[in-house]
Design a protein around this motif. Structure first.
Motif, PDB file in Angstrom:
ATOM      1  N   PRO A  65       0.815  -1.224   0.000  1.00  0.00           N
ATOM      2  CA  PRO A  65       0.000   0.000   0.000  1.00  0.00           C
ATOM      3  C   PRO A  65       0.848   1.274   0.000  1.00  0.00           C
ATOM      4  O   PRO A  65       0.390   2.332  -0.424  1.00  0.00           O
ATOM      5  CB  PRO A  65      -0.810  -0.120   1.293  1.00  0.00           C
ATOM      6  N   LEU A  66       2.090   1.151   0.460  1.00  0.00           N
ATOM      7  CA  LEU A  66       2.946   2.337   0.532  1.00  0.00           C
ATOM      8  C   LEU A  66       3.598   2.607  -0.810  1.00  0.00           C
ATOM      9  O   LEU A  66       3.704   3.756  -1.244  1.00  0.00           O
ATOM     10  CB  LEU A  66       4.026   2.098   1.603  1.00  0.00           C
ATOM     11  N   ASN A  67       4.047   1.534  -1.471  1.00  0.00           N
ATOM     12  CA  ASN A  67       4.734   1.642  -2.761  1.00  0.00           C
ATOM     13  C   ASN A  67       5.846   2.684  -2.682  1.00  0.00           C
ATOM     14  O   ASN A  67       6.000   3.524  -3.564  1.00  0.00           O
ATOM     15  CB  ASN A  67       3.726   2.004  -3.865  1.00  0.00           C
ATOM     16  N   GLY A  68       6.625   2.619  -1.602  1.00  0.00           N
ATOM     17  CA  GLY A  68       7.658   3.626  -1.363  1.00  0.00           C
ATOM     18  C   GLY A  68       8.959   3.301  -2.063  1.00  0.00           C
ATOM     19  O   GLY A  68       9.094   2.244  -2.693  1.00  0.00           O
ATOM     20  N   PRO A  69       9.929   4.192  -1.969  1.00  0.00           N
ATOM     21  CA  PRO A  69      11.220   3.985  -2.631  1.00  0.00           C
ATOM     22  C   PRO A  69      12.025   2.869  -1.969  1.00  0.00           C
ATOM     23  O   PRO A  69      11.897   2.624  -0.771  1.00  0.00           O
ATOM     24  CB  PRO A  69      11.916   5.333  -2.464  1.00  0.00           C
ATOM     25  N   ASN A  70      12.868   2.202  -2.760  1.00  0.00           N
ATOM     26  CA  ASN A  70      13.677   1.072  -2.304  1.00  0.00           C
ATOM     27  C   ASN A  70      15.032   1.585  -1.827  1.00  0.00           C
ATOM     28  O   ASN A  70      16.065   1.364  -2.465  1.00  0.00           O
ATOM     29  CB  ASN A  70      13.827   0.072  -3.461  1.00  0.00           C
ATOM     30  N   LEU A  71      15.016   2.298  -0.709  1.00  0.00           N
ATOM     31  CA  LEU A  71      16.220   2.934  -0.171  1.00  0.00           C
ATOM     32  C   LEU A  71      16.897   1.976   0.808  1.00  0.00           C
ATOM     33  O   LEU A  71      16.499   1.918   1.975  1.00  0.00           O
ATOM     34  CB  LEU A  71      15.851   4.225   0.569  1.00  0.00           C
ATOM     35  N   LEU A  72      17.894   1.240   0.352  1.00  0.00           N
ATOM     36  CA  LEU A  72      18.488   0.220   1.221  1.00  0.00           C
ATOM     37  C   LEU A  72      19.004   0.804   2.553  1.00  0.00           C
ATOM     38  O   LEU A  72      18.656   0.283   3.622  1.00  0.00           O
ATOM     39  CB  LEU A  72      19.590  -0.546   0.489  1.00  0.00           C
ATOM     40  N   PRO A  73      19.822   1.873   2.536  1.00  0.00           N
ATOM     41  CA  PRO A  73      20.335   2.355   3.828  1.00  0.00           C
ATOM     42  C   PRO A  73      19.219   2.768   4.790  1.00  0.00           C
ATOM     43  O   PRO A  73      19.191   2.360   5.944  1.00  0.00           O
ATOM     44  CB  PRO A  73      21.210   3.560   3.448  1.00  0.00           C
ATOM     45  N   TYR A  74      18.313   3.583   4.303  1.00  0.00           N
ATOM     46  CA  TYR A  74      17.252   4.116   5.175  1.00  0.00           C
ATOM     47  C   TYR A  74      16.275   3.032   5.607  1.00  0.00           C
ATOM     48  O   TYR A  74      15.998   2.841   6.790  1.00  0.00           O
ATOM     49  CB  TYR A  74      16.513   5.242   4.449  1.00  0.00           C
ATOM     50  N   ASN A  75      15.741   2.298   4.619  1.00  0.00           N
ATOM     51  CA  ASN A  75      14.685   1.337   4.944  1.00  0.00           C
ATOM     52  C   ASN A  75      15.188   0.259   5.902  1.00  0.00           C
ATOM     53  O   ASN A  75      14.505  -0.093   6.871  1.00  0.00           O
ATOM     54  CB  ASN A  75      14.141   0.671   3.677  1.00  0.00           C
ATOM     55  N   THR A  76      16.387  -0.266   5.640  1.00  0.00           N
ATOM     56  CA  THR A  76      16.881  -1.339   6.510  1.00  0.00           C
ATOM     57  C   THR A  76      17.242  -0.798   7.890  1.00  0.00           C
ATOM     58  O   THR A  76      17.102  -1.510   8.890  1.00  0.00           O
ATOM     59  CB  THR A  76      18.091  -2.077   5.904  1.00  0.00           C
ATOM     60  N   SER A  77      17.678   0.450   7.957  1.00  0.00           N
ATOM     61  CA  SER A  77      17.987   1.010   9.282  1.00  0.00           C
ATOM     62  C   SER A  77      16.713   1.162  10.108  1.00  0.00           C
ATOM     63  O   SER A  77      16.715   0.951  11.323  1.00  0.00           O
ATOM     64  CB  SER A  77      18.729   2.350   9.162  1.00  0.00           C
ATOM     65  N   LYS A  78      15.618   1.501   9.457  1.00  0.00           N
ATOM     66  CA  LYS A  78      14.359   1.657  10.201  1.00  0.00           C
ATOM     67  C   LYS A  78      13.772   0.287  10.572  1.00  0.00           C
ATOM     68  O   LYS A  78      13.133   0.143  11.621  1.00  0.00           O
ATOM     69  CB  LYS A  78      13.358   2.492   9.397  1.00  0.00           C
ATOM     70  N   THR A  79      13.994  -0.726   9.719  1.00  0.00           N
ATOM     71  CA  THR A  79      13.575  -2.085  10.099  1.00  0.00           C
ATOM     72  C   THR A  79      14.369  -2.530  11.322  1.00  0.00           C
ATOM     73  O   THR A  79      13.817  -3.125  12.260  1.00  0.00           O
ATOM     74  CB  THR A  79      13.792  -3.065   8.932  1.00  0.00           C
ATOM     75  N   ALA A  80      15.671  -2.228  11.317  1.00  0.00           N
ATOM     76  CA  ALA A  80      16.497  -2.566  12.488  1.00  0.00           C
ATOM     77  C   ALA A  80      16.015  -1.801  13.721  1.00  0.00           C
ATOM     78  O   ALA A  80      15.999  -2.347  14.836  1.00  0.00           O
ATOM     79  CB  ALA A  80      17.965  -2.259  12.206  1.00  0.00           C
ATOM     80  N   LEU A  81      15.605  -0.572  13.523  1.00  0.00           N
ATOM     81  CA  LEU A  81      15.085   0.212  14.647  1.00  0.00           C
ATOM     82  C   LEU A  81      13.835  -0.448  15.229  1.00  0.00           C
ATOM     83  O   LEU A  81      13.643  -0.457  16.458  1.00  0.00           O
ATOM     84  CB  LEU A  81      14.776   1.644  14.193  1.00  0.00           C
ATOM     85  N   ASN A  82      13.008  -1.009  14.371  1.00  0.00           N
ATOM     86  CA  ASN A  82      11.838  -1.734  14.882  1.00  0.00           C
ATOM     87  C   ASN A  82      12.271  -2.916  15.745  1.00  0.00           C
ATOM     88  O   ASN A  82      11.683  -3.180  16.806  1.00  0.00           O
ATOM     89  CB  ASN A  82      10.971  -2.232  13.722  1.00  0.00           C
ATOM     90  N   ALA A  83      13.297  -3.629  15.287  1.00  0.00           N
ATOM     91  CA  ALA A  83      13.796  -4.768  16.066  1.00  0.00           C
ATOM     92  C   ALA A  83      14.383  -4.292  17.400  1.00  0.00           C
ATOM     93  O   ALA A  83      14.202  -4.939  18.441  1.00  0.00           O
ATOM     94  CB  ALA A  83      14.850  -5.528  15.267  1.00  0.00           C
ATOM     95  N   VAL A  84      15.063  -3.160  17.370  1.00  0.00           N
ATOM     96  CA  VAL A  84      15.607  -2.563  18.603  1.00  0.00           C
ATOM     97  C   VAL A  84      14.463  -2.231  19.565  1.00  0.00           C
ATOM     98  O   VAL A  84      14.553  -2.460  20.778  1.00  0.00           O
ATOM     99  CB  VAL A  84      16.435  -1.297  18.242  1.00  0.00           C
ATOM    100  N   THR A  85      13.383  -1.724  19.024  1.00  0.00           N
ATOM    101  CA  THR A  85      12.213  -1.372  19.840  1.00  0.00           C
ATOM    102  C   THR A  85      11.687  -2.608  20.574  1.00  0.00           C
ATOM    103  O   THR A  85      11.404  -2.566  21.785  1.00  0.00           O
ATOM    104  CB  THR A  85      11.098  -0.792  18.937  1.00  0.00           C
ATOM    105  N   VAL A  86      11.567  -3.697  19.837  1.00  0.00           N
ATOM    106  CA  VAL A  86      11.067  -4.940  20.431  1.00  0.00           C
ATOM    107  C   VAL A  86      12.036  -5.438  21.518  1.00  0.00           C
ATOM    108  O   VAL A  86      11.608  -5.896  22.587  1.00  0.00           O
ATOM    109  CB  VAL A  86      10.866  -6.009  19.334  1.00  0.00           C
ATOM    110  N   ALA A  87      13.328  -5.314  21.252  1.00  0.00           N
ATOM    111  CA  ALA A  87      14.320  -5.787  22.227  1.00  0.00           C
ATOM    112  C   ALA A  87      14.182  -5.037  23.560  1.00  0.00           C
ATOM    113  O   ALA A  87      14.186  -5.649  24.638  1.00  0.00           O
ATOM    114  CB  ALA A  87      15.730  -5.621  21.664  1.00  0.00           C
ATOM    115  N   TYR A  88      14.035  -3.717  23.487  1.00  0.00           N
ATOM    116  CA  TYR A  88      13.866  -2.940  24.733  1.00  0.00           C
ATOM    117  C   TYR A  88      12.531  -3.250  25.400  1.00  0.00           C
ATOM    118  O   TYR A  88      12.447  -3.339  26.629  1.00  0.00           O
ATOM    119  CB  TYR A  88      13.980  -1.437  24.460  1.00  0.00           C
ATOM    120  N   ALA A  89      11.487  -3.395  24.594  1.00  0.00           N
ATOM    121  CA  ALA A  89      10.170  -3.684  25.184  1.00  0.00           C
ATOM    122  C   ALA A  89      10.211  -5.011  25.940  1.00  0.00           C
ATOM    123  O   ALA A  89       9.594  -5.152  27.004  1.00  0.00           O
ATOM    124  CB  ALA A  89       9.098  -3.712  24.090  1.00  0.00           C
ATOM    125  N   ARG A  90      10.947  -5.971  25.391  1.00  0.00           N
ATOM    126  CA  ARG A  90      11.056  -7.268  26.087  1.00  0.00           C
ATOM    127  C   ARG A  90      11.793  -7.102  27.407  1.00  0.00           C
ATOM    128  O   ARG A  90      11.382  -7.638  28.443  1.00  0.00           O
ATOM    129  CB  ARG A  90      11.782  -8.277  25.197  1.00  0.00           C
TER     130      ARG A  90
END
Ligand SMILES: NC(=O)c1ccc[n+]([C@@H]2O[C@H](COP(=O)([O-])OP(=O)(O)OC[C@H]3O[C@@H](n4cnc5c(N)ncnc54)[C@H](OP(=O)(O)O)[C@@H]3O)[C@@H](O)[C@H]2O)c1
Length: 244
Positions: free
Chosen positions: A158-183
């Motif tokens: 639904p987003l059909n956003g740009p395929n920005l490897l540095p940015y997109n993967t860093s934000k995916t990693a940030l999501n994983a970081v979020t889960v790690a702290y929440a745990r």
């Protein structure tokens, strides 16, 4: 009621500035985090002129000494922190603009992770002792819809956003970081969530986004100010949870 203390990184402009304004509007004391004293002081002064209790705090999220100094100052002056918004973020381009993954220089990826991921870890770890002293600590990591592997792998993304490897993967990693702290913080009053503000017109995208920075900030501020029944370890947008 005791006034809540909120630190927003990268609050001198864009979504961070509007988040500071929104949290200040809710009666919080806002600590305007910025790496530049000049830009930070000006942002804090602009908010103060609106009647908000806003104070500049120097913090470059990629500079360990700056992060430590900010935590010491907040501890000395306030004794605790109630809200941390990890907003500071960058997107990376080179002379070719935003290259496809096959042409991305590793340095661009490293730079994006340095600010968007390691910076968040550094600031969070420095501030956590202060957040633990709050009766209801809240951490909001400013993520992006472009972090969603669920969307990016959906043929009808639904987003059909740009395929920005540095940015997109860093934000995916940030999501994983979020889960790690929440745990780690489960069972404590501290809640940790990732928020996608939506595509907002800011300097980061040449003001191309259809939403205003204030609209994005409203989503962040809502999660930052949530009560005890709200989620932790969630990935949220304006309309509710996003697919990881
Ligand atoms: N705009 C959007 O559509 C959108 C969508 C999804 C997510 N986001 C996220 O929202 C957040 C804010 O972005 P924005 O759109 O408001 O962009 P922006 O206007 O470019 O603001 C970015 C802010 O981050 C600060 N910053 C960058 N590196 C820093 C560092 N090392 N230490 C401290 N501060 C630093 C910048 O400070 P300087 O002024 O000193 O450079 C600026 O205050 C980012 O995390 C971004 O990824 C934005």
């Amino acid at each position: 009621m005791t006034t809540q203390i909120a630190l927003i990184t990268g609050a001198n402009k864009g979504i961070g500035f509007e988040t500071a304004r929104a949290l200040g509007g809710r009666g919080m004391t806002v600590l305007v985090g910025a790496r530049s004293a000049d830009r930070g002081e000006r942002a804090a002064a602009a908010l103060a002129a609106e009647g908000i209790d806003a104070r500049f705090v120097q913090v470059d999220v990629t500079d360990a000494a700056s992060v430590e100094a900010a935590a010491k100052r907040i501890g000395d002056e306030h004794g605790r922190l109630d809200v941390l918004v990890n907003n500071a973020g960058i997107t990376t381009t080179d002379a070719a603009g935003s290259p496809p993954p096959s042409a991305v220089a590793p340095e661009l990826v490293r730079a994006a992770f340095e600010t968007n991921v390691l910076g968040v870890v550094a600031v969070t770890n420095a501030m956590l002792p202060l957040l633990r002293r709050s009766p209801a600590g809240r951490i909001v990591n400013v993520s992006s819809g472009l972090a969603s592997l669920g969307w990016l792998t959906d043929p009808h993304d639904p987003l059909n956003g740009p395929n920005l490897l540095p940015y997109n993967t860093s934000k995916t990693a940030l999501n994983a970081v979020t889960v790690a702290y929440a745990r780690e913080l489960a069972g404590t009053p501290v809640k940790v969530n990732a928020v996608a503000p939506g595509y907002c017109a800011t300097d980061m995208n040449g003001h191309a986004g259809p939403r205003t920075a204030a609209q994005g900030a409203a989503v962040i501020a809502g999660v930052a100010a949530q009560g005890p029944d709200g989620p932790s370890g969630a990935y949220l947008a304006e309309d509710g949870p996003l697919p990881w």
